[in-house]
Design a protein around this motif. Structure first.
Motif, PDB file in Angstrom:
ATOM      1  N   GLY A   1      30.793  35.831  36.261  1.00 33.23           N
ATOM      2  CA  GLY A   1      31.889  35.530  35.356  1.00 33.23           C
ATOM      3  C   GLY A   1      31.177  35.913  34.104  1.00 33.23           C
ATOM      4  O   GLY A   1      32.260  35.592  32.981  1.00 33.23           O
ATOM      5  N   ARG A   2      30.121  36.290  33.855  1.00 35.58           N
ATOM      6  CA  ARG A   2      29.775  36.397  32.321  1.00 35.58           C
ATOM      7  C   ARG A   2      30.000  37.878  31.873  1.00 35.58           C
ATOM      8  O   ARG A   2      30.277  37.839  30.779  1.00 35.58           O
ATOM      9  N   TYR A   3      30.358  38.754  32.736  1.00 41.10           N
ATOM     10  CA  TYR A   3      30.430  40.057  32.274  1.00 41.10           C
ATOM     11  C   TYR A   3      31.800  40.739  32.407  1.00 41.10           C
ATOM     12  O   TYR A   3      32.518  40.218  33.462  1.00 41.10           O
ATOM     13  N   ARG A   4      32.027  41.643  31.999  1.00 42.35           N
ATOM     14  CA  ARG A   4      33.618  42.276  32.103  1.00 42.35           C
ATOM     15  C   ARG A   4      33.209  43.964  32.170  1.00 42.35           C
ATOM     16  O   ARG A   4      32.772  44.612  31.266  1.00 42.35           O
TER      17      ARG A   4
ATOM     18  N   GLU B   1      34.979  41.665  42.746  1.00 47.05           N
ATOM     19  CA  GLU B   1      35.918  41.284  41.915  1.00 47.05           C
ATOM     20  C   GLU B   1      35.929  39.772  41.524  1.00 47.05           C
ATOM     21  O   GLU B   1      36.118  39.553  40.330  1.00 47.05           O
ATOM     22  N   PRO B   2      35.472  38.676  42.321  1.00 41.68           N
ATOM     23  CA  PRO B   2      35.568  37.319  41.890  1.00 41.68           C
ATOM     24  C   PRO B   2      34.266  37.241  40.734  1.00 41.68           C
ATOM     25  O   PRO B   2      34.471  36.098  40.196  1.00 41.68           O
ATOM     26  N   VAL B   3      33.484  37.824  40.828  1.00 39.89           N
ATOM     27  CA  VAL B   3      32.332  37.669  39.769  1.00 39.89           C
ATOM     28  C   VAL B   3      32.110  38.614  38.632  1.00 39.89           C
ATOM     29  O   VAL B   3      31.643  38.243  37.905  1.00 39.89           O
TER      30      VAL B   3
ATOM     31  N   THR C   1      23.704  41.690  45.005  1.00 42.23           N
ATOM     32  CA  THR C   1      23.647  41.383  46.340  1.00 42.23           C
ATOM     33  C   THR C   1      23.730  39.902  46.588  1.00 42.23           C
ATOM     34  O   THR C   1      24.651  39.786  47.786  1.00 42.23           O
ATOM     35  N   GLU C   2      23.544  39.160  45.780  1.00 41.58           N
ATOM     36  CA  GLU C   2      23.667  37.629  46.265  1.00 41.58           C
ATOM     37  C   GLU C   2      25.337  37.544  46.093  1.00 41.58           C
ATOM     38  O   GLU C   2      25.826  36.551  46.788  1.00 41.58           O
ATOM     39  N   HIS C   3      26.071  38.182  45.378  1.00 41.32           N
ATOM     40  CA  HIS C   3      27.477  38.051  45.166  1.00 41.32           C
ATOM     41  C   HIS C   3      28.302  38.977  46.000  1.00 41.32           C
ATOM     42  O   HIS C   3      29.586  38.990  45.938  1.00 41.32           O
ATOM     43  N   HIS C   4      27.672  39.769  46.797  1.00 41.16           N
ATOM     44  CA  HIS C   4      28.475  40.783  47.707  1.00 41.16           C
ATOM     45  C   HIS C   4      29.406  40.186  48.607  1.00 41.16           C
ATOM     46  O   HIS C   4      28.991  38.820  49.201  1.00 41.16           O
TER      47      HIS C   4
END
Length: 337
Positions: free
Chosen positions: A35-38, A61-63, A141-144
């Motif tokens: 959620g920090r970056y766009r 997409e969610p992060v 990878t933690e958020h894949h």
């Protein structure tokens, strides 16, 4: 004449990118944080299209939210004219350049997409497009998503890097060297290198389904985005006209295979692609008229590449459909004949 043409008539790409990286350990000051970056993209741009595809395939997409700039821009950079009020709803910016100037007030290089912006500060982090997709694969990878493919597997990295280097020089950037050449000699040199490389790629792909190994990798993503623009833009607009992609049987089938794979074709906006090249490049197309064609319904025809074996996602699974707000309008994509 393009400002990137050198004295001998050849096109030189400005490759002075912001090389700050977003990493799992945050060693450059920007740690991976949901959620920090766009991610700022344009669907017209082949380099940004890579990031869109990799983000889709990995399920980020969610992060990692995504801002889509309009297909055209002026000398002051990409604008968020697709959004209500002409401003990105998250960053509050009208133009991407605001994020660059927020971090570097005297920034004098290209304001390019894809770019990743730090939302809390409103400052650009990086626009280093080759490294960006590698980091999405290795640092996030933690958020894949569960079932995400390995697009840059360790045992194939040297071969992927070698293939990518040739594809970038002769194909990804080669079409631009044709289109922006300032002399006949420079154009013909780029033209010869482009089609010589495409011939070699055709030979390589005549006996294997994907460029490296038996699954989709970063190498396929990088070639795909140029092939997607070949018939709509590069064949005519950039004078890459020995053959259309549709007239190169192996490459055409390879492209159709990827186009019909979830995460690839559903990122392609043909309307944005054509509008960008034909409206922005007034030195090549002074009238700004956008061609009505070509007929791209062939992209939906069977490709037959399954006969070569291979597993698109390896031990993983296809990505789910695009989130509703990121669906490309049907009228901007090829329709069955």
């Amino acid at each position: 004449m393009s400002p990137y043409v050198n004295p001998s008539g050849g096109f030189d790409r400005d490759s002075r990118y912001i090389t700050t990286r977003i990493t799992a350990d945050g060693r450059d000051g920007y740690p991976v944080e949901p959620g920090r970056y766009r991610l700022v993209v344009s669907r017209a741009c082949p380099w940004a299209n890579r990031a869109i595809i990799v983000r889709r395939l990995l399920g980020l997409e969610p992060v990692l939210s995504m801002a889509v700039a309009g297909p055209t821009h002026d000398e002051r950079s990409w604008t968020f004219d697709l959004d209500e009020g002409g401003r990105d709803p998250v960053l509050g910016y009208e133009r991407l350049q605001e994020a660059f100037f927020a971090r570097f007030p005297d920034y004098d290089r290209g304001i390019t997409v894809p770019a990743i912006v730090d939302v809390p500060s409103g400052q650009v982090v990086t626009n280093d497009f080759p490294q960006m997709t590698i980091d999405l694969s290795l640092e996030w990878t933690e958020h894949h998503r569960e079932g995400a493919p390995q697009l840059y597997p360790e045992h194939l990295r040297a071969e992927i890097d070698e293939v990518d280097a040739h594809v970038f020089r002769d194909v990804n950037n080669g079409v631009y060297k044709c289109g922006f050449a300032g002399t006949q000699e420079a154009y013909e040199k780029a033209y010869d290198r482009l089609f010589s490389r495409l011939d070699r790629l055709s030979e390589r792909l005549s006996h294997q389904r994907y460029l490296v190994g038996d699954t989709i990798t970063e190498a396929d993503v990088r070639l795909f985005t140029t092939l997607a623009r070949f018939d709509p833009v590069y064949h005519g607009h950039f004078k890459c006209n020995r053959h259309k992609l549709s007239e190169m049987p192996v490459l055409s089938a390879y492209f159709r295979d990827l186009y019909q794979t979830p995460g690839f074709g559903d990122t392609i906006d043909v309307d944005h692609i054509k509008r960008h090249y034909y409206e922005v490049h007034r030195d090549i197309n002074p009238t700004g008229i956008v061609p009505a064609g070509p007929d791209l319904s062939g992209w939906l025809e069977p490709h037959g590449r399954e006969e070569l074996g291979g597993r698109p996602f390896g031990d993983g699974t296809p990505p789910p459909p695009p989130v509703p707000e990121e669906v490309v309008p049907a009228e901007h994509q090829p329709q069955a004949a």
